[in-house]
Scaffold this motif. Structure first.
Motif, PDB file in Angstrom:
ATOM      1  N   ALA A  15     -31.870  -7.951 -26.988  1.00 61.78           N
ATOM      2  CA  ALA A  15     -31.788  -8.960 -25.907  1.00 61.78           C
ATOM      3  C   ALA A  15     -30.660  -8.764 -24.887  1.00 61.78           C
ATOM      4  CB  ALA A  15     -31.197 -10.520 -26.659  1.00 61.78           C
ATOM      5  N   MET A  16     -29.587  -7.853 -25.157  1.00 56.89           N
ATOM      6  CA  MET A  16     -28.751  -7.439 -24.213  1.00 56.89           C
ATOM      7  C   MET A  16     -29.369  -6.244 -23.236  1.00 56.89           C
ATOM      8  SD  MET A  16     -25.336  -6.618 -26.847  1.00 56.89           S
ATOM      9  CE  MET A  16     -24.447  -5.418 -25.755  1.00 56.89           C
ATOM     10  N   LEU A  17     -30.061  -5.450 -23.807  1.00 56.19           N
ATOM     11  CA  LEU A  17     -30.892  -4.591 -23.101  1.00 56.19           C
ATOM     12  C   LEU A  17     -31.866  -5.192 -22.061  1.00 56.19           C
ATOM     13  CD1 LEU A  17     -31.221  -1.442 -22.429  1.00 56.19           C
ATOM     14  CD2 LEU A  17     -32.828  -1.464 -24.265  1.00 56.19           C
ATOM     15  N   ALA A  18     -32.550  -6.299 -22.305  1.00 59.15           N
ATOM     16  CA  ALA A  18     -33.424  -6.823 -21.439  1.00 59.15           C
ATOM     17  C   ALA A  18     -32.722  -8.139 -20.629  1.00 59.15           C
ATOM     18  CB  ALA A  18     -34.627  -7.563 -22.381  1.00 59.15           C
ATOM     19  N   SER A  19     -31.558  -8.200 -21.008  1.00 61.46           N
ATOM     20  CA  SER A  19     -30.759  -9.396 -20.304  1.00 61.46           C
ATOM     21  C   SER A  19     -31.544 -10.862 -20.849  1.00 61.46           C
ATOM     22  CB  SER A  19     -30.641  -9.384 -18.735  1.00 61.46           C
ATOM     23  OG  SER A  19     -29.609  -8.450 -18.557  1.00 61.46           O
ATOM     24  N   ASP A  20     -31.931 -10.885 -21.769  1.00 62.97           N
ATOM     25  CA  ASP A  20     -32.823 -11.771 -22.266  1.00 62.97           C
ATOM     26  C   ASP A  20     -31.815 -13.140 -22.735  1.00 62.97           C
ATOM     27  OD1 ASP A  20     -34.367 -13.892 -23.529  1.00 62.97           O
ATOM     28  OD2 ASP A  20     -35.450 -12.508 -24.804  1.00 62.97           O
ATOM     29  N   VAL A  21     -31.697 -14.211 -21.639  1.00 63.85           N
ATOM     30  CA  VAL A  21     -30.597 -15.178 -21.818  1.00 63.85           C
ATOM     31  C   VAL A  21     -31.185 -16.179 -22.788  1.00 63.85           C
ATOM     32  CG1 VAL A  21     -29.335 -16.823 -20.516  1.00 63.85           C
ATOM     33  CG2 VAL A  21     -29.724 -14.794 -19.586  1.00 63.85           C
ATOM     34  N   THR A  22     -32.472 -16.388 -23.000  1.00 61.99           N
ATOM     35  CA  THR A  22     -32.879 -17.259 -24.102  1.00 61.99           C
ATOM     36  C   THR A  22     -32.309 -16.658 -25.465  1.00 61.99           C
ATOM     37  OG1 THR A  22     -34.670 -18.096 -22.609  1.00 61.99           O
ATOM     38  CG2 THR A  22     -34.789 -18.593 -25.106  1.00 61.99           C
ATOM     39  N   ALA A  23     -32.863 -15.351 -25.788  1.00 58.43           N
ATOM     40  CA  ALA A  23     -32.351 -14.847 -27.004  1.00 58.43           C
ATOM     41  C   ALA A  23     -30.926 -14.755 -27.240  1.00 58.43           C
ATOM     42  CB  ALA A  23     -32.998 -13.439 -27.249  1.00 58.43           C
ATOM     43  N   LEU A  24     -30.299 -14.247 -26.094  1.00 57.01           N
ATOM     44  CA  LEU A  24     -28.597 -14.365 -26.260  1.00 57.01           C
ATOM     45  C   LEU A  24     -28.061 -15.633 -26.608  1.00 57.01           C
ATOM     46  CD1 LEU A  24     -27.878 -11.914 -23.289  1.00 57.01           C
ATOM     47  CD2 LEU A  24     -27.552 -11.366 -25.974  1.00 57.01           C
ATOM     48  N   ASP A  25     -28.615 -16.746 -26.085  1.00 54.12           N
ATOM     49  CA  ASP A  25     -28.129 -17.991 -26.111  1.00 54.12           C
ATOM     50  C   ASP A  25     -28.434 -18.330 -27.701  1.00 54.12           C
ATOM     51  OD1 ASP A  25     -27.010 -20.703 -25.768  1.00 54.12           O
ATOM     52  OD2 ASP A  25     -29.320 -21.364 -25.548  1.00 54.12           O
ATOM     53  N   ALA A  26     -29.347 -17.960 -28.324  1.00 55.18           N
ATOM     54  CA  ALA A  26     -29.561 -18.323 -29.755  1.00 55.18           C
ATOM     55  C   ALA A  26     -28.792 -17.466 -30.622  1.00 55.18           C
ATOM     56  CB  ALA A  26     -31.115 -18.111 -30.275  1.00 55.18           C
ATOM     57  N   LEU A  27     -28.432 -16.290 -30.302  1.00 55.05           N
ATOM     58  CA  LEU A  27     -27.700 -15.493 -31.239  1.00 55.05           C
ATOM     59  C   LEU A  27     -26.115 -15.419 -31.031  1.00 55.05           C
ATOM     60  CD1 LEU A  27     -29.763 -12.288 -30.628  1.00 55.05           C
ATOM     61  CD2 LEU A  27     -29.600 -13.087 -32.603  1.00 55.05           C
ATOM     62  N   ILE A  28     -25.523 -16.130 -30.029  1.00 61.68           N
ATOM     63  CA  ILE A  28     -24.117 -16.483 -29.492  1.00 61.68           C
ATOM     64  C   ILE A  28     -23.723 -17.835 -30.073  1.00 61.68           C
ATOM     65  CG2 ILE A  28     -22.313 -16.240 -27.883  1.00 61.68           C
ATOM     66  CD1 ILE A  28     -24.208 -14.174 -26.535  1.00 61.68           C
ATOM     67  N   ALA A  29     -23.055 -17.970 -30.891  1.00 61.35           N
ATOM     68  CA  ALA A  29     -22.573 -19.478 -31.149  1.00 61.35           C
ATOM     69  C   ALA A  29     -21.733 -20.045 -29.780  1.00 61.35           C
ATOM     70  CB  ALA A  29     -21.249 -19.112 -32.088  1.00 61.35           C
ATOM     71  N   ASP A  30     -21.814 -21.168 -29.672  1.00 63.12           N
ATOM     72  CA  ASP A  30     -21.246 -21.907 -28.574  1.00 63.12           C
ATOM     73  C   ASP A  30     -19.580 -21.735 -28.425  1.00 63.12           C
ATOM     74  OD1 ASP A  30     -23.585 -23.052 -27.969  1.00 63.12           O
ATOM     75  OD2 ASP A  30     -23.363 -24.871 -28.970  1.00 63.12           O
ATOM     76  N   GLY A  31     -19.082 -21.520 -29.571  1.00 60.34           N
ATOM     77  CA  GLY A  31     -17.794 -21.406 -29.460  1.00 60.34           C
ATOM     78  C   GLY A  31     -17.098 -19.945 -29.424  1.00 60.34           C
ATOM     79  N   LEU A  32     -18.011 -18.891 -28.759  1.00 59.98           N
ATOM     80  CA  LEU A  32     -17.783 -17.661 -28.982  1.00 59.98           C
ATOM     81  C   LEU A  32     -16.382 -17.105 -28.197  1.00 59.98           C
ATOM     82  CD1 LEU A  32     -18.842 -14.496 -29.046  1.00 59.98           C
ATOM     83  CD2 LEU A  32     -19.237 -14.923 -26.590  1.00 59.98           C
ATOM     84  N   VAL A  33     -15.639 -16.465 -28.882  1.00 57.37           N
ATOM     85  CA  VAL A  33     -14.339 -15.802 -28.089  1.00 57.37           C
ATOM     86  C   VAL A  33     -14.629 -14.110 -28.348  1.00 57.37           C
ATOM     87  CG1 VAL A  33     -11.959 -15.444 -28.303  1.00 57.37           C
ATOM     88  CG2 VAL A  33     -13.068 -17.553 -28.703  1.00 57.37           C
ATOM     89  N   PHE A  34     -14.509 -13.699 -26.985  1.00 57.73           N
ATOM     90  CA  PHE A  34     -14.882 -12.214 -27.072  1.00 57.73           C
ATOM     91  C   PHE A  34     -13.961 -11.538 -26.136  1.00 57.73           C
ATOM     92  CE2 PHE A  34     -17.333  -8.424 -25.692  1.00 57.73           C
ATOM     93  CZ  PHE A  34     -17.636  -7.755 -26.954  1.00 57.73           C
ATOM     94  N   VAL A  35     -13.330 -10.346 -26.259  1.00 58.90           N
ATOM     95  CA  VAL A  35     -12.601  -9.770 -25.462  1.00 58.90           C
ATOM     96  C   VAL A  35     -13.304  -8.348 -25.076  1.00 58.90           C
ATOM     97  CG1 VAL A  35     -10.264  -8.339 -25.579  1.00 58.90           C
ATOM     98  CG2 VAL A  35     -10.441 -10.122 -27.012  1.00 58.90           C
ATOM     99  N   GLY A  36     -13.459  -8.471 -23.807  1.00 54.92           N
ATOM    100  CA  GLY A  36     -14.287  -7.097 -23.277  1.00 54.92           C
ATOM    101  C   GLY A  36     -13.348  -5.873 -22.991  1.00 54.92           C
ATOM    102  N   PRO A  37     -14.036  -4.901 -22.483  1.00 55.95           N
ATOM    103  CA  PRO A  37     -13.074  -3.520 -22.506  1.00 55.95           C
ATOM    104  C   PRO A  37     -12.127  -3.819 -21.446  1.00 55.95           C
ATOM    105  CG  PRO A  37     -15.613  -3.410 -21.378  1.00 55.95           C
ATOM    106  CD  PRO A  37     -15.316  -4.926 -22.198  1.00 55.95           C
ATOM    107  N   SER A  38     -12.068  -4.485 -20.792  1.00 56.09           N
ATOM    108  CA  SER A  38     -10.909  -4.753 -19.714  1.00 56.09           C
ATOM    109  C   SER A  38      -9.678  -5.492 -20.467  1.00 56.09           C
ATOM    110  CB  SER A  38     -11.310  -5.318 -18.297  1.00 56.09           C
ATOM    111  OG  SER A  38     -11.740  -6.545 -18.570  1.00 56.09           O
ATOM    112  N   GLY A  39     -10.028  -6.134 -21.535  1.00 56.84           N
ATOM    113  CA  GLY A  39      -8.933  -7.020 -22.144  1.00 56.84           C
ATOM    114  C   GLY A  39      -9.342  -8.577 -21.632  1.00 56.84           C
ATOM    115  N   ASP A  40     -10.371  -8.647 -20.833  1.00 52.77           N
ATOM    116  CA  ASP A  40     -10.418 -10.213 -20.294  1.00 52.77           C
ATOM    117  C   ASP A  40     -11.213 -10.995 -21.582  1.00 52.77           C
ATOM    118  OD1 ASP A  40      -9.899  -9.728 -17.911  1.00 52.77           O
ATOM    119  OD2 ASP A  40     -11.778  -9.319 -17.127  1.00 52.77           O
TER     120      ASP A  40
END
Length: 124
Positions: A15-40
């Motif tokens: 899903a990440m490779l294809a930027s498949d937003v529908t699949a990503l939406d199903a795999l990611i919880a609504d309450g996601l908290v993610f720290v990116g490589p820049s610290g954001d």
């Protein structure tokens, strides 16, 4: 359970490779908290917007290793990945390490939290 989590990690990679937003939406919880490589700190809407807008495009996403620590209704994965693509028009390529927290929700297994860091190139 470990097999299920591995399957979900692979679905997430695709899903990440294809930027498949529908699949990503199903795999990611609504309450996601993610720290990116820049610290954001990113939320689900931020992650989906990156893919939807084309600001982030992956041309390669290869999982080198996937370590899983399973709990009753949760799992932690440590994924070492080789990634290449563009972010805001700037090319990138390298090895990264993700730590993801998966939880079993009414919608199935979803990523609730995590982080990613860029790994230094190996010494020669």
């Amino acid at each position: 359970m470990e097999t299920e989590i591995r399957q979900h990690e692979e679905a997430l990679r695709i899903a990440m490779l294809a930027s498949d937003v529908t699949a990503l939406d199903a795999l990611i919880a609504d309450g996601l908290v993610f720290v990116g490589p820049s610290g954001d700190v990113l939320r689900k809407a931020d992650d989906l917007a990156l893919h939807r807008s084309g600001r982030q495009r992956l041309s390669m996403a290869e999982w080198r290793s996937v370590e899983i620590v399973a709990h009753e209704r949760a799992a932690v994965t440590v994924v070492t990945a080789d990634l290449a693509g563009t972010f805001d028009g700037t090319a990138f390529h390298g090895r990264y390490r993700y730590c993801r927290f998966w939880t079993k929700t009414a919608k199935g297994w979803q990523v609730l939290g995590g982080s990613v860091v860029a790994l230094s190139p190996p010494s020669r």
